[in-house]
Design a protein around this motif. Structure first.
Motif, mmCIF file in Angstrom:
data_model
loop_
_atom_site.group_PDB
_atom_site.id
_atom_site.type_symbol
_atom_site.label_atom_id
_atom_site.label_comp_id
_atom_site.label_asym_id
_atom_site.label_seq_id
_atom_site.Cartn_x
_atom_site.Cartn_y
_atom_site.Cartn_z
ATOM 1 N N PRO A 146 0.799 -1.244 0.000
ATOM 2 C CA PRO A 146 0.000 0.000 0.000
ATOM 3 C C PRO A 146 0.823 1.282 0.000
ATOM 4 O O PRO A 146 0.369 2.307 -0.536
ATOM 5 C CB PRO A 146 -0.842 -0.126 1.270
ATOM 6 N N ASP A 147 2.018 1.243 0.551
ATOM 7 C CA ASP A 147 2.877 2.434 0.552
ATOM 8 C C ASP A 147 3.302 2.834 -0.862
ATOM 9 O O ASP A 147 3.753 3.960 -1.077
ATOM 10 C CB ASP A 147 4.128 2.192 1.405
ATOM 11 N N ASP A 148 3.159 1.906 -1.824
ATOM 12 C CA ASP A 148 3.576 2.176 -3.203
ATOM 13 C C ASP A 148 2.505 2.900 -4.020
ATOM 14 O O ASP A 148 2.778 3.358 -5.125
ATOM 15 C CB ASP A 148 3.896 0.852 -3.929
ATOM 16 N N VAL A 184 9.793 3.510 -6.213
ATOM 17 C CA VAL A 184 9.152 2.739 -7.288
ATOM 18 C C VAL A 184 9.502 3.386 -8.629
ATOM 19 O O VAL A 184 9.314 4.585 -8.825
ATOM 20 C CB VAL A 184 7.621 2.714 -7.100
ATOM 21 N N GLU A 185 10.035 2.571 -9.567
ATOM 22 C CA GLU A 185 10.428 3.082 -10.871
ATOM 23 C C GLU A 185 9.553 2.553 -12.008
ATOM 24 O O GLU A 185 9.723 2.954 -13.160
ATOM 25 C CB GLU A 185 11.897 2.734 -11.136
ATOM 26 N N GLY A 186 8.628 1.682 -11.664
ATOM 27 C CA GLY A 186 7.724 1.146 -12.671
ATOM 28 C C GLY A 186 6.757 0.178 -12.035
ATOM 29 O O GLY A 186 6.958 -0.269 -10.905
ATOM 30 N N PHE A 187 5.665 -0.136 -12.760
ATOM 31 C CA PHE A 187 4.672 -1.041 -12.195
ATOM 32 C C PHE A 187 4.031 -1.897 -13.277
ATOM 33 O O PHE A 187 4.008 -1.535 -14.459
ATOM 34 C CB PHE A 187 3.589 -0.263 -11.432
ATOM 35 N N LEU A 188 3.523 -3.046 -12.848
ATOM 36 C CA LEU A 188 2.776 -3.981 -13.689
ATOM 37 C C LEU A 188 1.440 -4.260 -13.019
ATOM 38 O O LEU A 188 1.404 -4.706 -11.868
ATOM 39 C CB LEU A 188 3.564 -5.289 -13.841
#
Length: 269
Positions: A146-148, A184-188
């Motif tokens: 959740p912090d992301d 965070v540098e990216g997400f899926l």
């Protein structure tokens, strides 16, 4: 005198969600039911003599909106009804203050959209996986915490120019992030269509592409501008297929297509 049956377009009600249209390897009813009732969602139905003749929907994200799932049943085609459905969705978007209306076009739909005033934003390319693929893991890919969340929303807004917080929240529980240190540098978002990937750099993007393959979603649709992602897929033995136009009506908002490593869906990018 016999009454002439007229076509009408109206907002889809919950009682209308009993249709089953099988297209693009899916029952479109599943998608309409999934989003129905959310504030950002507006589905329309085309009827003739109170019977289903076509459907279409729109997802509104403040000043931008996506049109999609615009389908006229085969027995009602070649009467300009696809155009009328699209015009109804455009009018709805304008009423709600949308300045950029977006969609991905099929071969059948593209000429209709061009005549309505849509222009090309970017070409996307469909890549099919070979029979065998390496299973590549990254120690910097983690399941979402959740912090992301704020970082993910910030990355999405930076790359797409859209404010899609409520929409993305629906898929966040099965999210993976590239996080080599504290940032965070990216997400899926693996559950959003084919698995949406956005990243701020190539290391993050390619690691998340590998994660998507590990999770069983091996095919990709990539913006033509993302040469790094396309070259990487070719190096793994992928072969390119159809080209899919991303189009816009109205203001052409800035989107960093080179930062999109996998398209999620045809109705939200």
């Amino acid at each position: 005198m016999e009454r002439k049956e007229e076509y009408i377009i109206e907002k889809m009600l919950e009682k209308d969600l009993d249709f089953h249209i099988h297209l693009w390897n899916q029952d479109l009813n599943t998608t309409f039911r999934f989003y129905y009732g959310h504030d950002y969602y507006s589905p329309l139905i085309l009827k003739k003599d109170n019977k289903l003749a076509g459907i279409g929907h729109q997802l509104l994200f403040e000043k931008t909106c996506w049109l999609g799932m615009i389908v006229v049943l085969e027995e009602h085609r070649n009467q300009g009804l696809g155009r009328k459905l699209t015009e109804a969705l455009l009018d709805l978007g304008k009423e709600m203050g949308c300045v950029s209306q977006l969609l991905f076009a099929t071969d059948m739909g593209e000429p209709v959209y061009r005549k309505l005033g849509f222009t090309l934003r970017e070409m996307y390319i469909n890549y099919k996986a070979p029979d065998k693929l390496p299973q590549i893991e990254s120690s910097d890919v983690y399941h979402y915490h959740p912090d992301d969340f704020e970082s993910i929303i910030s990355i999405d807004k930076q790359i797409t120019g859209e404010n899609r917080l409520e929409f993305l929240k629906m898929f966040i529980n099965n999210c993976f992030v590239f996080k080599p240190k504290e940032t965070v540098e990216g997400f899926l978002l693996i559950d959003l269509g084919m698995g949406l990937i956005q990243a701020q750099n190539n290391q993050a993007g390619l690691a998340l592409m590998n994660q998507k393959v590990l999770l069983g979603k091996k095919d990709f649709i990539i913006p033509e501008s993302n040469v790094v992602a396309r070259d990487y897929l070719k190096s793994l033995g992928y072969f390119s297929g159809i080209r899919i136009p991303s189009m816009v009506f109205g203001q052409n908002l800035f989107t960093d297509f080179s930062a999109i490593y996998s398209r999620g869906t045809g109705y939200s990018g």
